[in-house]
Design a protein around this motif. Structure first.
Motif, short mmCIF file in Angstrom:
data_model
loop_
_atom_site.label_atom_id
_atom_site.label_comp_id
_atom_site.label_asym_id
_atom_site.label_seq_id
_atom_site.Cartn_x
_atom_site.Cartn_y
_atom_site.Cartn_z
N GLU A 19 0.83 -1.21 0.00
CA GLU A 19 0.00 0.00 0.00
C GLU A 19 0.86 1.26 0.00
OE1 GLU A 19 -3.42 0.22 2.64
OE2 GLU A 19 -3.33 -1.95 2.94
N VAL A 20 1.94 1.24 0.77
CA VAL A 20 2.82 2.42 0.82
C VAL A 20 3.57 2.58 -0.50
CG1 VAL A 20 4.85 3.44 1.96
CG2 VAL A 20 3.06 2.34 3.33
N LYS A 21 3.93 1.48 -1.14
CA LYS A 21 4.64 1.56 -2.43
C LYS A 21 3.80 2.31 -3.46
CE LYS A 21 7.86 -2.33 -2.23
NZ LYS A 21 8.34 -3.58 -2.85
N ASN A 59 14.56 -0.19 4.30
CA ASN A 59 14.93 -1.49 3.71
C ASN A 59 13.76 -2.13 2.94
OD1 ASN A 59 13.91 -1.68 6.47
ND2 ASN A 59 14.17 -3.89 6.28
N HIS A 60 12.53 -1.67 3.18
CA HIS A 60 11.37 -2.20 2.44
C HIS A 60 11.15 -1.46 1.12
CE1 HIS A 60 10.10 -4.77 5.72
NE2 HIS A 60 10.13 -3.75 6.56
N PHE A 61 11.80 -0.30 0.95
CA PHE A 61 11.49 0.54 -0.21
C PHE A 61 12.77 1.01 -0.92
CE2 PHE A 61 8.20 1.12 3.02
CZ PHE A 61 7.08 0.74 2.33
N GLN A 62 13.80 0.17 -0.89
CA GLN A 62 15.09 0.59 -1.44
C GLN A 62 14.98 0.91 -2.93
OE1 GLN A 62 17.42 0.64 1.33
NE2 GLN A 62 17.91 2.26 -0.09
N LYS A 63 14.29 0.06 -3.67
CA LYS A 63 14.16 0.27 -5.12
C LYS A 63 13.42 1.57 -5.40
CE LYS A 63 12.24 -1.84 -9.31
NZ LYS A 63 11.47 -2.99 -9.85
#
Length: 571
Positions: free
Chosen positions: A58-60, A86-90
């Motif tokens: 959802e945050v992505k 670390n969950h959204f590095q890309k």
């Protein structure tokens, strides 16, 4: 600076009775084994992994939906502050790449009101991720006298903009006078905004902006351990006008899940420490397993770095024990063969000549070092890893011996002579070597490359560790008659007051940070970024440990609160 070989031979010891030995009067360990084993959390269940993954998705989607430049920057900033990067590095890397392209072509368009905030936040995020950006993008907000051009009032937006300028100024490099001026200007403007000559925490704690001003003026976010700050930032984010409830929920769940992992690791380490069986024989030394684990988690909090936390915890435990042997317990006559026992690592005959407590210490450290070397290098690279780990421990012990010689002679060195030895005795090189080997898993020819390429980084991180230690412990060390610190060395050398000496040491810490910033910005490989981040975190941990005194010596003050937050109290 390499130390010379000792070239001493085993000798008959001068008898030292226990009542003649010095004592630091350290308080007993407050974190009992049975308490640590009782720690538990419901967040280690699989059901929470599913919930977390759903929230992450959802945050992505926010990255694709949000088009406002300021809101995009703030989203990335809050994700990092809340410990979620670390969950959204890309997504973060992609966004920063596009922002960097905008900055290079001057296509960042914002309203005049948002301009300072956007520019400062953009500069800080890009520098934090190693992008080469010039501070010129901030110079337009300062007049020729180094003052912010716009009148700063106590309006919430204005304070927020200047706070961002203050935080950005800590990412400066050597020679960037614009950022030095920006820092002075931002501090002055923030204090003027509240009509105070100095910030008073009690008088300002009733507003969100005041809390953030106090927090930032006490210690910049760039110098703070990110994971130790998550709870504080969760509280701040919950008060944001545009707070996203999904992001807030995710940050709380993520913290609690990582905390449950840290609890399990600490319980395992506590069992190791109990089974090691050296506490009684080395009862004079600081028993600080939990504080050591806190430091290790500060260096690398991500779940994937479990092994690094384990290794660093054990390393820091032995750093404290060995330091107390040299500084507190041993006679000077005992220290020569003790140091030689490390230098002649494989010579069992030398070890057997030592007093019992020293034999216990040497054997335990060698066993742990062998264990770590095998876990990192495996059968193929065990001996190569061990070679470098041994070398680091030997240099550490020789540096401590050098300080013991100065103390024994009543000699106070110049500041430069002190620092040329003290950066090694700080334990920084030992800690960073374990971090590098544990992170990179490259233990062949690349080790010499590491020792050369990151020499400046290791030196300056170690310098920050040592100087923060000196600022926090000088009073206690002077009271018990310990060896001279950097503050005492400078006072004697320059004939100045302690206040001026402390200011000089604080300035040297700022200089070291500028060099650390440069090392991070010079990296062109994402492969080494985890190690670089851990190295910088090691410097940050030292600020936390010694901000208000001796974090290892006194357990029941600030560090206790950090530990309770880290592994005991969930969000």
């Amino acid at each position: 600076m390499k130390q010379s070989n000792l070239n001493v031979s085993p000798q008959t010891f001068v008898s030292v009775t226990d009542n003649l030995r010095r004592s630091a009067n350290y308080k007993p360990n407050i974190w009992k084994h049975h308490f640590l084993q009782s720690l538990h959390s419901k967040y280690n269940k699989e059901e929470f992994v599913m919930v977390l993954n759903k929230l992450v998705m959802e945050v992505k989607s926010l990255f694709a939906r949000e088009t406002n430049i300021l809101k995009q920057l703030e989203l990335v900033d809050w994700i990092q502050k809340l410990g979620l990067a670390n969950h959204f590095q890309k997504e973060i890397n992609g966004f920063l790449e596009s922002i960097h392209a905008y900055v290079k072509t001057s296509h960042v368009n914002t309203s005049e009101e948002q301009d300072l905030h956007v520019s400062a936040l953009c500069f800080r995020l890009l520098r934090n991720h190693g992008y080469a950006v010039l501070p010129d993008m901030l110079s337009k907000f300062l007049d020729k006298n180094g003052k912010v051009k716009r009148t700063i009032s106590s309006h919430a937006g204005d304070v927020k903009h200047v706070l961002e300028l203050l935080e950005a100024s800590h990412l400066g490099l050597e020679g960037e006078k614009i950022l030095d001026k920006a820092k002075i200007c931002a501090i002055s403007s923030l204090k003027d905004a509240f009509s105070l000559s100095s910030i008073n925490k009690d008088r300002l704690s009733d507003t969100v902006d005041a809390e953030r001003v106090v927090h930032s003026l006490e210690l910049s976010s760039h110098w703070r351990v990110q994971w130790f700050e998550v709870k504080w930032h969760v509280k701040q984010y919950s008060k944001e006008k545009n707070m996203n409830p999904v992001l807030l929920e995710l940050s709380k769940l993520n913290f609690n899940m990582i905390q449950s992992t840290l609890q399990l690791e600490l319980k395992e380490l506590s069992r190791w420490w109990e089974n090691l069986g050296i506490k009684e024989e080395l009862s004079f030394a600081r028993n600080r397993l939990v504080e050591s684990f806190m430091c290790a988690a500060g260096v690398a909090f991500e779940p994937k770095h479990k092994s690094i936390r384990k290794w660093l915890t054990k390393v820091i435990v032995f750093v404290l024990v060995i330091d107390d042997v040299y500084d507190i317990h041993a006679s000077f006559q005992e220290l020569k063969p003790f140091t030689m026992a490390f230098e002649r690592w494989d010579d069992t005959e030398v070890v057997e000549e030592l007093p019992t407590y020293m034999k216990t210490c040497v054997h335990a450290l060698k066993d742990v070092t062998n264990e770590i070397a095998y876990e990192i290098g495996g059968e193929n690279n065990f001996h190569l890893v061990l070679h470098y780990l041994k070398k680091a421990w030997i240099e550490f012990c020789k540096a401590l011996y050098e300080e013991a010689k100065w103390y024994n002679k009543g000699y106070i060195p110049s500041l430069q002579e002190y620092l040329s030895n003290a950066w090694i005795s700080s334990s920084g090189p030992v800690i960073l070597l374990h971090s590098y080997l544990g992170t990179m898993y490259q233990v062949n020819y690349s080790m010499e490359h590491f020792l050369h390429t990151y020499e400046d980084l290791v030196y300056n991180v170690s310098l920050v560790i040592r100087l923060c230690n000196d600022l926090g412990t000088t009073v206690a060390e002077r009271e018990r008659g310990d060896a001279a610190s950097s503050i005492v060395c400078y006072m004697k050398e320059e004939g100045v007051s302690e206040e001026k000496a402390r200011k000089h040491i604080e300035d040297k810490i700022i200089e070291a940070w500028k060099k650390i910033n440069k090392c991070f910005g010079c990296s062109s490989s994402c492969l080494v970024e985890p190690f670089l981040t851990q190295a910088i975190n090691a410097a940050r941990v030292s600020h936390t440990l010694y901000q208000n005194g001796d974090g290892f010596g006194i357990q029941d003050r600030d560090i206790k609160k950090h530990i309770l937050s880290l592994v005991v109290e969930p969000l």
